[in-house]
Design a protein around this motif. Structure first.
Motif, PDB file in Angstrom:
ATOM      1  N   ILE A  84       0.943  -1.311  -0.093  1.00  0.00           N
ATOM      2  CA  ILE A  84      -0.100  -0.042   0.054  1.00  0.00           C
ATOM      3  C   ILE A  84       0.852   1.208   0.036  1.00  0.00           C
ATOM      4  N   GLU A  85       1.789   1.305   0.876  1.00  0.00           N
ATOM      5  CA  GLU A  85       2.831   2.342   0.708  1.00  0.00           C
ATOM      6  C   GLU A  85       3.564   2.640  -0.633  1.00  0.00           C
ATOM      7  N   ARG A  99       2.776   5.818  -3.797  1.00  0.00           N
ATOM      8  CA  ARG A  99       3.960   6.814  -4.415  1.00  0.00           C
ATOM      9  C   ARG A  99       4.091   6.455  -5.650  1.00  0.00           C
ATOM     10  N   ILE A 100       3.372   5.648  -6.553  1.00  0.00           N
ATOM     11  CA  ILE A 100       3.511   5.310  -7.911  1.00  0.00           C
ATOM     12  C   ILE A 100       2.283   5.517  -8.813  1.00  0.00           C
ATOM     13  N   TYR A 124      -6.717   7.663  -4.109  1.00  0.00           N
ATOM     14  CA  TYR A 124      -5.378   8.319  -3.498  1.00  0.00           C
ATOM     15  C   TYR A 124      -5.615   9.287  -2.327  1.00  0.00           C
ATOM     16  N   GLY A 125      -6.803   9.845  -2.251  1.00  0.00           N
ATOM     17  CA  GLY A 125      -7.195  10.960  -1.073  1.00  0.00           C
ATOM     18  C   GLY A 125      -6.623  12.207  -1.634  1.00  0.00           C
ATOM     19  N   VAL A 126      -6.873  12.603  -2.851  1.00  0.00           N
ATOM     20  CA  VAL A 126      -6.644  13.934  -3.610  1.00  0.00           C
ATOM     21  C   VAL A 126      -7.661  14.830  -2.753  1.00  0.00           C
ATOM     22  N   HIS A 146      -2.672  12.316  -8.454  1.00  0.00           N
ATOM     23  CA  HIS A 146      -2.209  12.493  -7.205  1.00  0.00           C
ATOM     24  C   HIS A 146      -0.644  12.822  -7.186  1.00  0.00           C
ATOM     25  N   GLU A 147      -0.173  13.181  -8.341  1.00  0.00           N
ATOM     26  CA  GLU A 147       1.210  13.663  -8.400  1.00  0.00           C
ATOM     27  C   GLU A 147       2.166  12.499  -7.811  1.00  0.00           C
TER      28      GLU A 147
END
Length: 237
Positions: free
Chosen positions: A70-71, A75-76, A102-104, A149-150
């Motif tokens: 998940i972590e 990030r990807i 992604y919680g944006v 989500h950058e």
């Protein structure tokens, strides 16, 4: 940013990837080339946590894809060569769905969707169902969903397939921006002249084994990347 250590994946008796080690640092744009069946997609899917592998380890920003999937996935972003989208959704609903995952924030997603939608000239079509889109439009939606989500690391499999020349140019510019801001790019491509022009480093895989890797200047010297690739294809691993 991405560390692949002794990655091995077999299908039956055949090793699709054989003890592959590759490191991609922050700020690098890394091309991954090889003929069809060389092991590129297997490697990429393993890096994204989409495929279990037999041996080795993969780390993304210091996290193990096996132990902390998940972590790693936070990030990807992964852009496949043939995006599998929810076609019953409209473009905007799909992008908001990905942003939710992604919680944006509402403010950030609206800004980014407008930015990339305008850039790729698809904003006016976002209210339409994805099922009505052409292949190129679906690819553009996939690109926006990958960027919303950058991500720190953008992993792509033949990202320029189906894109018109302008969209391909804009994607290359966005890839450069990500690297300039401390992110990294790892992508497979058959378009060798593009890789030669925009990539810092390159890895060549053949029969599941890494044949060569390093800076673009080291790998190709005074030759074209196409010439080097074809020479390596004619040699035995």
């Amino acid at each position: 940013m991405l560390r692949i250590e002794n990655l091995t994946k077999a299908y039956g008796d055949k090793k699709a990837v054989d003890c592959l080690t590759l490191h991609i640092e922050a700020g690098e744009m890394y091309a991954f080339i090889g003929h069809n069946g060389a092991g590129k997609t297997t490697t990429i899917k393993s890096c994204c946590g989409l495929l279990n592998f037999d041996e080795g380890e993969i780390f993304i920003d210091g996290y193990s894809i096996k132990e902390n999937p998940i972590e790693c996935k936070k990030r990807i972003a992964y852009l496949p060569d043939n995006p599998d989208l929810y076609e019953f959704m409209s473009g905007i609903k799909y992008l908001n769905f990905i942003a939710d995952i992604y919680g944006v924030s509402k403010e950030d997603r609206e800004e980014r969707i407008k930015k990339y939608g305008d850039m790729l000239e698809i904003t006016e079509s976002l209210a339409q169902p994805i099922s009505s889109y052409s292949h190129g439009m679906k690819q553009k939606i996939a690109i926006i969903s990958a960027l919303v989500h950058e991500p720190k690391l953008l992993i792509m499999d033949e990202p320029f397939v189906g894109l018109d020349p302008k969209a391909a140019f804009l994607l290359k510019e966005e890839m450069k921006r990500i690297c300039e801001n401390g992110g990294a790019i790892f992508f497979s491509t058959h378009v060798l002249d593009v890789a030669e022009k925009i990539c810092d480093k390159i890895a060549i895989i053949k029969g599941g084994k890494l044949v060569k890797s390093g800076s673009m200047s080291e790998i190709k010297g005074d030759e074209s990347l196409e010439s080097v690739f074809l020479e390596l294809e004619d040699t035995n691993v």
